[in-house]
Every structure is written in structure tokens, then in C-alpha cells.
Design an enzyme around this catalytic site. Structure first.
Site, PDB file in Angstrom:
ATOM      1  N   LYS A 219       2.856  15.229  10.646  1.00  0.00           N
ATOM      2  CA  LYS A 219       1.673  14.877  11.451  1.00  0.00           C
ATOM      3  C   LYS A 219       1.870  13.456  11.927  1.00  0.00           C
ATOM      4  CE  LYS A 219      -2.663  13.853   9.907  1.00  0.00           C
ATOM      5  NZ  LYS A 219      -4.067  14.088   9.504  1.00  0.00           N
TER       6      LYS A 219
ATOM      7  N   GLN B  31     -16.610  12.811   9.022  1.00  0.00           N
ATOM      8  CA  GLN B  31     -16.087  13.763   8.029  1.00  0.00           C
ATOM      9  C   GLN B  31     -17.185  14.391   7.171  1.00  0.00           C
ATOM     10  OE1 GLN B  31     -12.760  14.380   7.880  1.00  0.00           O
ATOM     11  NE2 GLN B  31     -12.311  12.797   9.385  1.00  0.00           N
TER      12      GLN B  31
ATOM     13  N   SER C 125     -15.830   4.407   4.534  1.00  0.00           N
ATOM     14  CA  SER C 125     -14.743   3.437   4.769  1.00  0.00           C
ATOM     15  C   SER C 125     -14.975   2.185   3.937  1.00  0.00           C
ATOM     16  CB  SER C 125     -14.703   3.054   6.245  1.00  0.00           C
ATOM     17  OG  SER C 125     -14.811   4.184   7.054  1.00  0.00           O
TER      18      SER C 125
END
Ligand code: NAD
Length: 321
Positions: free
Chosen positions: A67, A138, A199
Site C-alpha cells: 500500500k 474512522q 490523533s
């Protein structure tokens, strides 16, 4: 080679198919049949971007690839997603490229599936309250995937930026579940399963917030310096991960290891539990903690499944390279 564009991914794979792909590849890793290669991650000194590769080979499933992508903070202003990725698959017998697959939605699906796999194998079967820490992109995927593997009767949530909480409320409503915004200590006191997906660079969930019997899926910490939970919680918990090498360097465990509270030998790969090579939860009062760092083999597993599904539905475009 086949091209499966990003716009074809939605609706291509059921959550059950993504879950199975992730569960299988974690087990293959634990059996030594699949391995991740060293991750490359570099600042480009251009467009403030971070760019890299995650790659690996699943010898059991014959899936080889990488990826490639990263983070472009200026994309939002251009109407694009800041996180961008593409998966490339190769024929392990010849090295020829077999597929290019849009990787943005797949990344969210595989990350949510990893967390759900940990809940399936480690959370108490009678878990009823899900606590969500984080309400970003997410989080909705995480919530939906978790709700597939346990019968939750309500969701509680916290987010640093309260204006983002409606995402959790709407996702819960879509599942027919009540949602309540709470403080972090309240969340710890009520939740049977906690998912952290932020985060953050400082601990949010402190060790004394969490009750015995809780399962935590710590999914946000995927870089050196990030942190979502108190390092002391890893000392108190039975700790599991996707890959121990990443867990102790870029995962949630990096802090507990650096502080000498635990070491790599205290961390069990979740694949070993899935494959029946290690024990998961031992007692109802155990605190279990899954450190989900995100490995390339997850991306390859879901991309390979997407290629098969796209072929079956005539959605893969054939191109010569
Ligand atoms: P996002 O930008 O959409 O949302 C960020 C979330 O973090 C929001 O809930 C925001 O309120 C919160 N947040 C931001 N700064 C914070 C701080 N200082 N303290 C506490 N909370 C803070 O991001 P996303 O796409 O939802 O991703 C969330 C995290 O998950 C990111 O750190 C990302 O790198 C990570 N991630 C991990 C994997 C994996 O495989 N483990 C995969 C994808 C993303």
C-alpha cells in the site's frame, strides 16, 4: 492488470468479508505464513506531505503487494481526502503487477475490522456498553464494526472537539442504539468495551478510569509520539497487538515499554489467539487491551478480497502495463 477504482469499493465487500480477511491474515502471521516488510515513511518536504509504503507477503493466501500513500494536509481545500492510498498487488510467482486498488475506504474498513476482531476474541461475551473515544472519520467505521460482534445496548462517547460528536450519535442511531456524550471518567465507569481512535499525543484514558473486565481497542496510535491511554493501563492489562515490532515502536505500547513498565515479551499477537496458539482473556475481570497499529498485510488482504469481488461483479477494469 486489473484496476479497481476507489469509487467501486463501496458496497463491494460485506463487513463480514472484511472481518474474515483480517482474522485470517492475523492468524497466518502468527503461524509464520505471512510477514510484513519494513515500513517506509518519509516527509516529502513538498505540500507538507508524509508519504510511505507498507508491504508484505502472505504465503498461505499467495497475496503479495504494497500500500502506497500518506497524508496531504492541503487536500481538503482541493475537495480531496487528506489521507490518500492505493494498493498494488503482484503475482508472487512472476512479480507481474496484477491489480491496482483504491485504498482509502479499504483502510477504514480494515482498521475497523482489526478492532472488531480484537473485540470478538478478547471482550467479555456479555459486553453491553460501548465507549467511543474519538469522533473523526474512522470512528463511524469502528462503531459499526464493533456492533457486529457484540450485542451492545447503548453507546457512550467522548471527543476533544464536541462539535464532532454528532457523527457518533448518527452512527449509533443508524444501528438503532442510544448514544450519550459523557466525560472520560464516566466513559471508563460505564463501558465494557472502549475503542480509542484519535490523533492524541497525550494519554486520554487513565488507568484508574477503567473497570476490571473491560476490553480496550486502542486504534489511533500508529506513529512515534502518539498516545491515547495511560502507560500504567498497559501494566494493568493483558496486552495484545497486530504486530509486536510495531506495537513497541509506533503503537500504544511504545510508552509503557519506554518507561520500563512492560516489555515486548508481555505482548501477545492477536493472531496467536485466533490460531489457538495463545490464550486470550483468562478471566471475566481481566482488562484486555489490543494495540492496533495497522500492518500492510491487512491492506493486502482486503484489497485481494476486493479484487475477487470486483471480478465477480464485472467492476474490475483490465489494463495492459
Ligand atoms: P480525523 O482527523 O478524522 O479525526 C481525528 C480525531 O482525533 C478526532 O476525533 C479529533 O477530535 C481527535 N483529536 C485530534 N487531536 C486530538 C488531541 N490532541 N487529543 C485528543 N483527540 C484529538 O482522523 P481519523 O481518520 O478518524 O483517524 C484517527 C486516528 O486513527 C489518527 O491518529 C490516524 O492516524 C489513526 N489511524 C490508525 C489506523 C490503524 O491502523 N491503527 C488506521 C487509520 C487511522
Amino acid at each position: 492488470m486489473l484496476v479497481v477504482p476507489e469509487k467501486a469499493i463501496a458496497g463491494l465487500l460485506t463487513e463480514a468479508a472484511v472481518f474474515a480477511a483480517i482474522e485470517n491474515v492475523f492468524a497466518a502471521m502468527a503461524r509464520g505464513e505471512a510477514r510484513n516488510f519494513a515500513v517506509i515513511r518519509e516527509g516529502l518536504d513538498h505540500a507538507d506531505a508524509i508519504y510511505g509504503f507498507k508491504s508484505g507477503f502472505d504465503r498461505a493466501g499467495l497475496v503479495l503487494g504494497l500500500k502506497s500513500g500518506g497524508y496531504w494536509p492541503g487536500n481538503m481545500a482541493k475537495g480531496l481526502t487528506n489521507h490518500q492510498s492505493t494498493v498494488f498487488l503482484f503475482d508472487p510467482d512472476t512479480g507481474r503487477a496484477t491489480a491496482a486498488v483504491g485504498g482509502n475506504l479499504l483502510t477504514a474498513l480494515r482498521t475497523a475490522a482489526a478492532s472488531a476482531v480484537s473485540i470478538q476474541h478478547l471482550a467479555r461475551p456479555d459486553a453491553r456498553v460501548l465507549g467511543m473515544v474519538g469522533a473523526g472519520h474512522q470512528s463511524a467505521f469502528q462503531l459499526r464494526a464493533a456492533a457486529r460482534v457484540r450485542t451492545f445496548d447503548r453507546i457512550v462517547g467522548w471527543n476533544l472537539h464536541p462539535e464532532m460528536l454528532p457523527r457518533l450519535a448518527e452512527t449509533a442511531a443508524g444501528l438503532g442504539l442510544p448514544f450519550e456524550a459523557v466525560t472520560l471518567p464516566e466513559l471508563g465507569a460505564q463501558a465494557d468495551v472502549i475503542i480509542t481512535i484519535t490523533s492524541s499525543f497525550a494519554p486520554l484514558v487513565m488507568a484508574d478510569f477503567v473497570r476490571p473486565g473491560t476490553h480496550l481497542a486502542c486504534m489511533g496510535t500508529d506513529t512515534k509520539g502518539k498516545q491515547e491511554v495511560d502507560a500504567a493501563l498497559l501494566k494493568r492489562a493483558r496486552v495484545f497487538t497486530d504486530e509486536v515490532g510495531q506495537s513497541v515502536t509506533i503503537g500504544e505500547a511504545q510508552h509503557a515499554v519506554a518507561q520500563g513498565l512492560i516489555d515486548a515479551a508481555d505482548i501477545t499477537p492477536i493472531g496467536a489467539v485466533i490460531a489457538g496458539l495463545a490464550k486470550g482473556r483468562l478471566a471475566p475481570e481481566d482488562i484486555t487491551l489490543f494495540d492496533g497499529t495497522g500492518v500492510g498485510l491487512q491492506d493486502l488482504a482486503v484489497a485481494a478480497a476486493a479484487v475477487e469481488a470486483a471480478k465477480a461483479r464485472g467492476l474490475a477494469q483490465e489494463v495492459e502495463i
